[in-house]
Write a protein that holds these residues in place. Sequence first.
Motif, PDB file in Angstrom:
ATOM      1  N   MET A  89     -12.061  14.744  -6.842  1.00 52.97           N
ATOM      2  CA  MET A  89     -12.993  15.357  -6.564  1.00 52.97           C
ATOM      3  C   MET A  89     -14.556  15.068  -5.855  1.00 52.97           C
ATOM      4  N   ALA A  90     -14.445  13.222  -5.498  1.00 49.95           N
ATOM      5  CA  ALA A  90     -15.596  12.652  -4.895  1.00 49.95           C
ATOM      6  C   ALA A  90     -15.324  13.344  -3.477  1.00 49.95           C
ATOM      7  N   CYS A  91     -13.688  13.435  -3.487  1.00 53.54           N
ATOM      8  CA  CYS A  91     -13.430  13.895  -1.932  1.00 53.54           C
ATOM      9  C   CYS A  91     -14.025  15.480  -1.309  1.00 53.54           C
ATOM     10  N   ASP A  92     -13.919  16.680  -2.111  1.00 57.45           N
ATOM     11  CA  ASP A  92     -14.369  17.808  -2.480  1.00 57.45           C
ATOM     12  C   ASP A  92     -15.588  17.110  -2.641  1.00 57.45           C
ATOM     13  N   ALA A  93     -16.692  16.867  -3.263  1.00 58.85           N
ATOM     14  CA  ALA A  93     -18.336  16.818  -3.553  1.00 58.85           C
ATOM     15  C   ALA A  93     -18.852  16.395  -1.817  1.00 58.85           C
ATOM     16  N   ALA A  94     -17.675  14.914  -1.238  1.00 56.00           N
ATOM     17  CA  ALA A  94     -18.700  15.054   0.605  1.00 56.00           C
ATOM     18  C   ALA A  94     -18.097  15.418   1.052  1.00 56.00           C
ATOM     19  N   LYS A  95     -16.791  16.133   0.420  1.00 53.54           N
ATOM     20  CA  LYS A  95     -16.903  17.143   2.478  1.00 53.54           C
ATOM     21  C   LYS A  95     -17.673  18.132   1.926  1.00 53.54           C
ATOM     22  N   GLU A  96     -18.294  18.951   0.970  1.00 56.33           N
ATOM     23  CA  GLU A  96     -19.176  20.037   0.569  1.00 56.33           C
ATOM     24  C   GLU A  96     -20.900  18.941   1.077  1.00 56.33           C
ATOM     25  N   SER A 111     -21.414  17.014   2.980  1.00 62.11           N
ATOM     26  CA  SER A 111     -21.491  16.788   4.401  1.00 62.11           C
ATOM     27  C   SER A 111     -21.924  18.163   5.804  1.00 62.11           C
ATOM     28  N   LYS A 112     -21.337  19.402   4.466  1.00 63.32           N
ATOM     29  CA  LYS A 112     -21.284  20.199   5.591  1.00 63.32           C
ATOM     30  C   LYS A 112     -22.636  21.416   5.010  1.00 63.32           C
ATOM     31  N   SER A 113     -22.929  20.932   4.029  1.00 63.55           N
ATOM     32  CA  SER A 113     -25.025  21.417   3.331  1.00 63.55           C
ATOM     33  C   SER A 113     -25.743  20.283   4.265  1.00 63.55           C
ATOM     34  N   THR A 114     -25.214  19.369   4.497  1.00 57.80           N
ATOM     35  CA  THR A 114     -26.708  18.134   5.661  1.00 57.80           C
ATOM     36  C   THR A 114     -26.614  18.003   6.926  1.00 57.80           C
ATOM     37  N   SER A 115     -24.733  18.282   7.310  1.00 56.58           N
ATOM     38  CA  SER A 115     -25.181  17.780   8.786  1.00 56.58           C
ATOM     39  C   SER A 115     -25.135  16.571   9.087  1.00 56.58           C
ATOM     40  N   LEU A 116     -24.137  15.657   8.251  1.00 62.41           N
ATOM     41  CA  LEU A 116     -24.377  14.271   7.820  1.00 62.41           C
ATOM     42  C   LEU A 116     -23.042  13.609   7.360  1.00 62.41           C
ATOM     43  N   ASN A 117     -22.780  12.257   8.179  1.00 64.22           N
ATOM     44  CA  ASN A 117     -20.951  11.838   7.741  1.00 64.22           C
ATOM     45  C   ASN A 117     -21.339  11.759   6.444  1.00 64.22           C
ATOM     46  N   VAL A 147     -13.813   9.638   5.235  1.00 69.62           N
ATOM     47  CA  VAL A 147     -14.629   9.875   6.220  1.00 69.62           C
ATOM     48  C   VAL A 147     -14.711  11.308   6.248  1.00 69.62           C
ATOM     49  N   TYR A 148     -15.937  11.698   6.473  1.00 73.46           N
ATOM     50  CA  TYR A 148     -16.154  13.722   6.516  1.00 73.46           C
ATOM     51  C   TYR A 148     -16.683  13.619   7.654  1.00 73.46           C
ATOM     52  N   GLU A 149     -16.822  14.347   8.517  1.00 77.82           N
ATOM     53  CA  GLU A 149     -17.603  13.866   9.764  1.00 77.82           C
ATOM     54  C   GLU A 149     -18.577  15.497  10.233  1.00 77.82           C
ATOM     55  N   SER A 150     -20.004  15.438  10.391  1.00 78.07           N
ATOM     56  CA  SER A 150     -20.343  17.075  10.696  1.00 78.07           C
ATOM     57  C   SER A 150     -20.246  17.449  11.675  1.00 78.07           C
ATOM     58  N   THR A 174     -34.510  15.798   1.163  1.00 81.00           N
ATOM     59  CA  THR A 174     -33.474  16.588   1.888  1.00 81.00           C
ATOM     60  C   THR A 174     -32.308  15.374   0.938  1.00 81.00           C
ATOM     61  N   PHE A 175     -32.294  14.723   1.947  1.00 82.47           N
ATOM     62  CA  PHE A 175     -30.994  13.564   2.112  1.00 82.47           C
ATOM     63  C   PHE A 175     -30.724  13.078   0.474  1.00 82.47           C
ATOM     64  N   ILE A 176     -31.700  12.288   0.670  1.00 81.91           N
ATOM     65  CA  ILE A 176     -31.776  11.565  -0.541  1.00 81.91           C
ATOM     66  C   ILE A 176     -31.792  12.799  -1.564  1.00 81.91           C
ATOM     67  N   PRO A 177     -32.636  13.327  -1.549  1.00 85.92           N
ATOM     68  CA  PRO A 177     -32.060  13.945  -2.987  1.00 85.92           C
ATOM     69  C   PRO A 177     -30.481  14.982  -3.392  1.00 85.92           C
ATOM     70  N   ALA A 178     -30.815  15.413  -2.330  1.00 80.85           N
ATOM     71  CA  ALA A 178     -28.854  15.518  -1.907  1.00 80.85           C
ATOM     72  C   ALA A 178     -27.530  14.807  -2.599  1.00 80.85           C
TER      73      ALA A 178
END
Length: 272
Positions: free
Chosen positions: A101-108, A110-116, A132-135, A250-254
């Motif tokens: 579940m955490a992997c799916d959320a982390a991947k999303e 990273s995709k939505s914020t363009s952050l690692n 680690v999910y790279e942007s 944006t980033f901290i709230p996300a």
Amino acid sequence: MMDIASPSVRTKETKSEGRGVQSIEQGAKLLAALADEAEPMMLKDLAKVAGFAPAQAHAYLVSYRKIGMIEQDEDTGRYRLGHFAIDLGMTRMRASDPIEMACDAAKELSKSTSLNVALVVWGSFGPTVIHVYESGSQINMNTRPGTVYSMTGTASGQIFSAFLPETAVKEAINKEKREGALSGRVGQARFVSKKEMDHIRDVGFATVEDPPVPGISAYSAPIFDYSDQIILAMTIIGEDQYLQSALEDTFIPALLATTQKLSAELGYRPSR
């Protein structure tokens, strides 16, 4: 807290799902109130929290008692969740894989914020990166699966320092001090005051002023399970110039929205 939308509020998503049973949606507010309060409640109090008239709430509770969804204490008259609710919860927990579940959320995220985004667990040597999910941005960072973070010199480490039991934290910090530069951990150990730890608990995330890699900062937040224990830290990582452009709005709230949603899905209730 569980968010039960009013049946009168119809979103596009709801419309596409088809017509539901309004009485079930209404009655779920009573179950949500019992779950959120986490203690047996009198009828009048339960009705007030759920937004019902006592007589209306009682009608629902009679049906819920019949199927074991709620129970009523014979001595006090207070209502609590019943054995069927426990069975449902246990089945949900057994079918849930927190890491997946955490992997799916982390991947999303990273995709939505363009952050690692890094997922960190409490391992034998301390805070340890597992994914680690790279942007796609080419930033110079030394975070890989298996990387062990400093307890006090990194955002992820400070999250575990703030939310793990005090005995475990002191032992890990002392071990890191004894090993010194030979520890192989990322981040330079530093003194963190009780006031700083309290601040991290209050705001729900951590960062460090002097990051391990100059120009690249990280912000980390905890993920809790049904037993109120921290099981993961999720950490966003990016170049300062990009992070600061939308950090607070944006980033901290996300990040917090993602970790809080995951915690709720794993049974965590902060009201407890």
